[in-house]
Design an enzyme around this catalytic site. Structure first.
Site, PDB file in Angstrom:
ATOM      1  N   GLY A  13       0.785  -1.234   0.000  1.00  0.00           N
ATOM      2  CA  GLY A  13       0.000   0.000   0.000  1.00  0.00           C
ATOM      3  C   GLY A  13       0.815   1.280   0.000  1.00  0.00           C
ATOM      4  O   GLY A  13       0.308   2.330   0.397  1.00  0.00           O
ATOM      5  N   SER A  14       2.073   1.222  -0.494  1.00  0.00           N
ATOM      6  CA  SER A  14       2.851   2.471  -0.495  1.00  0.00           C
ATOM      7  C   SER A  14       2.295   3.460  -1.519  1.00  0.00           C
ATOM      8  O   SER A  14       2.327   4.675  -1.299  1.00  0.00           O
ATOM      9  CB  SER A  14       4.337   2.207  -0.733  1.00  0.00           C
ATOM     10  OG  SER A  14       4.572   1.820  -2.061  1.00  0.00           O
ATOM     11  N   ASN A  15       1.753   2.956  -2.619  1.00  0.00           N
ATOM     12  CA  ASN A  15       1.137   3.874  -3.595  1.00  0.00           C
ATOM     13  C   ASN A  15      -0.148   4.470  -3.034  1.00  0.00           C
ATOM     14  O   ASN A  15      -0.416   5.660  -3.225  1.00  0.00           O
ATOM     15  CB  ASN A  15       0.870   3.160  -4.924  1.00  0.00           C
ATOM     16  CG  ASN A  15       2.122   3.059  -5.772  1.00  0.00           C
ATOM     17  OD1 ASN A  15       2.537   4.041  -6.383  1.00  0.00           O
ATOM     18  ND2 ASN A  15       2.747   1.893  -5.784  1.00  0.00           N
ATOM     19  N   LYS A  66     -16.003 -14.537  -9.036  1.00  0.00           N
ATOM     20  CA  LYS A  66     -15.460 -13.174  -9.155  1.00  0.00           C
ATOM     21  C   LYS A  66     -16.589 -12.184  -9.428  1.00  0.00           C
ATOM     22  O   LYS A  66     -16.621 -11.081  -8.882  1.00  0.00           O
ATOM     23  CB  LYS A  66     -14.440 -13.136 -10.304  1.00  0.00           C
ATOM     24  CG  LYS A  66     -13.876 -11.766 -10.556  1.00  0.00           C
ATOM     25  CD  LYS A  66     -12.830 -11.754 -11.660  1.00  0.00           C
ATOM     26  CE  LYS A  66     -11.539 -12.330 -11.172  1.00  0.00           C
ATOM     27  NZ  LYS A  66     -10.370 -11.758 -11.891  1.00  0.00           N
ATOM     28  N   MET A  91      -3.640  -7.216  -7.344  1.00  0.00           N
ATOM     29  CA  MET A  91      -3.085  -8.253  -8.200  1.00  0.00           C
ATOM     30  C   MET A  91      -4.158  -9.212  -8.743  1.00  0.00           C
ATOM     31  O   MET A  91      -4.011 -10.432  -8.672  1.00  0.00           O
ATOM     32  CB  MET A  91      -1.977  -9.010  -7.454  1.00  0.00           C
ATOM     33  CG  MET A  91      -0.862  -8.084  -6.952  1.00  0.00           C
ATOM     34  SD  MET A  91      -0.176  -6.979  -8.216  1.00  0.00           S
ATOM     35  CE  MET A  91       1.303  -7.897  -8.652  1.00  0.00           C
ATOM     36  N   ARG A  92      -5.224  -8.636  -9.260  1.00  0.00           N
ATOM     37  CA  ARG A  92      -6.297  -9.439  -9.861  1.00  0.00           C
ATOM     38  C   ARG A  92      -6.771  -8.792 -11.144  1.00  0.00           C
ATOM     39  O   ARG A  92      -6.816  -7.561 -11.235  1.00  0.00           O
ATOM     40  CB  ARG A  92      -7.512  -9.517  -8.934  1.00  0.00           C
ATOM     41  CG  ARG A  92      -7.268 -10.418  -7.787  1.00  0.00           C
ATOM     42  CD  ARG A  92      -8.433 -10.524  -6.846  1.00  0.00           C
ATOM     43  NE  ARG A  92      -7.974 -11.310  -5.738  1.00  0.00           N
ATOM     44  CZ  ARG A  92      -7.990 -12.621  -5.707  1.00  0.00           C
ATOM     45  NH1 ARG A  92      -8.524 -13.310  -6.707  1.00  0.00           N
ATOM     46  NH2 ARG A  92      -7.493 -13.272  -4.687  1.00  0.00           N
ATOM     47  N   LEU A  93      -7.165  -9.646 -12.109  1.00  0.00           N
ATOM     48  CA  LEU A  93      -7.776  -9.107 -13.322  1.00  0.00           C
ATOM     49  C   LEU A  93      -9.203  -8.706 -12.998  1.00  0.00           C
ATOM     50  O   LEU A  93      -9.839  -9.300 -12.130  1.00  0.00           O
ATOM     51  CB  LEU A  93      -7.793 -10.188 -14.417  1.00  0.00           C
ATOM     52  CG  LEU A  93      -6.434 -10.624 -14.941  1.00  0.00           C
ATOM     53  CD1 LEU A  93      -6.612 -11.682 -16.029  1.00  0.00           C
ATOM     54  CD2 LEU A  93      -5.668  -9.435 -15.492  1.00  0.00           C
ATOM     55  N   ASN A 108      -4.320   1.879 -13.775  1.00  0.00           N
ATOM     56  CA  ASN A 108      -3.424   0.972 -13.038  1.00  0.00           C
ATOM     57  C   ASN A 108      -1.993   1.469 -13.160  1.00  0.00           C
ATOM     58  O   ASN A 108      -1.619   2.068 -14.169  1.00  0.00           O
ATOM     59  CB  ASN A 108      -3.515  -0.435 -13.644  1.00  0.00           C
ATOM     60  CG  ASN A 108      -2.591  -1.433 -12.960  1.00  0.00           C
ATOM     61  OD1 ASN A 108      -2.547  -1.510 -11.735  1.00  0.00           O
ATOM     62  ND2 ASN A 108      -1.825  -2.195 -13.738  1.00  0.00           N
ATOM     63  N   HIS A 110       2.017   0.178 -13.124  1.00  0.00           N
ATOM     64  CA  HIS A 110       2.823  -1.041 -13.280  1.00  0.00           C
ATOM     65  C   HIS A 110       4.301  -0.646 -13.321  1.00  0.00           C
ATOM     66  O   HIS A 110       4.666   0.299 -14.031  1.00  0.00           O
ATOM     67  CB  HIS A 110       2.415  -1.783 -14.552  1.00  0.00           C
ATOM     68  CG  HIS A 110       3.120  -3.090 -14.688  1.00  0.00           C
ATOM     69  ND1 HIS A 110       2.824  -4.190 -13.894  1.00  0.00           N
ATOM     70  CD2 HIS A 110       4.139  -3.464 -15.490  1.00  0.00           C
ATOM     71  CE1 HIS A 110       3.626  -5.185 -14.217  1.00  0.00           C
ATOM     72  NE2 HIS A 110       4.433  -4.772 -15.184  1.00  0.00           N
TER      73      HIS A 110
HETATM   74  C1  GAR Z   1       3.735  -1.523  -7.187  1.00  0.00           C
HETATM   75  O1  GAR Z   1       5.094  -1.592  -7.575  1.00  0.00           O
HETATM   76  C2  GAR Z   1       2.832  -1.635  -8.399  1.00  0.00           C
HETATM   77  O2  GAR Z   1       3.343  -1.003  -9.532  1.00  0.00           O
HETATM   78  C3  GAR Z   1       2.782  -3.126  -8.588  1.00  0.00           C
HETATM   79  O3  GAR Z   1       2.633  -3.618  -7.286  1.00  0.00           O
HETATM   80  C4  GAR Z   1       3.356  -2.767  -6.393  1.00  0.00           C
HETATM   81  C5  GAR Z   1       2.463  -2.424  -5.232  1.00  0.00           C
HETATM   82  O4  GAR Z   1       3.185  -1.709  -4.249  1.00  0.00           O
HETATM   83  N1  GAR Z   1       1.718  -3.508  -9.462  1.00  0.00           N
HETATM   84  C6  GAR Z   1       1.817  -4.481 -10.372  1.00  0.00           C
HETATM   85  O5  GAR Z   1       2.789  -5.193 -10.502  1.00  0.00           O
HETATM   86  C7  GAR Z   1       0.585  -4.657 -11.253  1.00  0.00           C
HETATM   87  N2  GAR Z   1       0.833  -5.633 -12.256  1.00  0.00           N
HETATM   88  P1  GAR Z   1       2.452  -0.943  -3.078  1.00  0.00           P
HETATM   89  O6  GAR Z   1       1.442  -1.943  -2.485  1.00  0.00           O
HETATM   90  O7  GAR Z   1       3.508  -0.582  -2.102  1.00  0.00           O
HETATM   91  O8  GAR Z   1       1.761   0.248  -3.681  1.00  0.00           O
END
Ligand code: GAR
Length: 191
Positions: A13-15, A66, A91-93, A108, A110
């Site tokens: 959850g840092s984002n 789902k 991390m789910r479609l 999203n 990435h």
């Molecule tokens: C982030 O690096 C994001 O880009 C990646 O998961 C991490 C979540 O970090 N997402 C993917 O790989 C999507 N395919 P966070 O939980 O610290 O935000």
């Protein structure tokens, strides 16, 4: 009117934290009104509680399909009058249930220069490959994995061999790019 954001996450959850803090400080003129998490024990749930943000944390295994849990998510997004859904390590479609209601309003992040290195562990994948220019992508979400039209991208050169250092650089870049991209969508009235 202040835009209303939902953040979907599965882990750290840092984002989420970066977006929530930017909203609270006024750097983004929006409000995070809902966090959706498919792992009730994930750190992001704790972070959301600390920010006092309503959270829907669910276990996908307790739903028959789902479509069932996404119907519940859509109901919560509607109730919270969400303008923009930000996937941030979710991390789910998404299925048609979510897309039929919110496509065009779901983005999203990435940690690669898409279309390279889709899927989980993208930084590790790129590092193993010997990549010299890494990066981050933000894109609209469709039914495919890390697919959908690209909104913004930023590259970062790295030739070292310390993956922890590389990950820290990319995460810092992610946080900035997410904030700037949300601001751009708001400024251009795209949400
Ligand atoms: C982030 O690096 C994001 O880009 C990646 O998961 C991490 C979540 O970090 N997402 C993917 O790989 C999507 N395919 P966070 O939980 O610290 O935000």
């Amino acid at each position: 009117m202040t835009k209303r954001i939902a953040v979907f996450a599965s882990g750290e959850g840092s984002n989420f934290e970066a977006i929530a803090a930017a909203c609270q400080s006024g750097r983004i003129r929006a409000q995070v009104v809902l966090v959706v998490c498919d792992r009730p024990t994930a750190h992001v749930v704790e972070r959301a509680a600390r920010h006092g943000i309503e959270t829907f944390a669910f276990d996908p295994k307790s739903y028959a399909s789902k479509a069932d849990y996404e119907r519940e998510i859509v109901a919560r997004l509607d109730a919270a009058q969400v303008d923009l859904v930000c996937l941030a390590g979710y991390m789910r479609l998404l299925s048609r249930v979510m897309l039929d209601s919110y496509e065009g309003r779901i983005i999203n992040i990435h940690p690669s220069l898409l279309p390279a290195f889709k899927g989980a562990n993208a930084i590790e994948q790129a590092f193993e490959y010997g990549v010299k220019i890494y990066g981050v992508t933000i894109h609209y979400v469709d039914a495919s994995m890390d697919g959908g039209r690209i909104i913004s991208q930023q590259a970062v050169p790295y030739e070292g061999n310390d993956i922890a250092e590389l990950e820290a650089m990319i995460h810092a870049l992610e946080h900035e790019l997410y904030i700037n991209t949300i601001n751009k969508l708001i400024a251009e009235s795209r949400i």
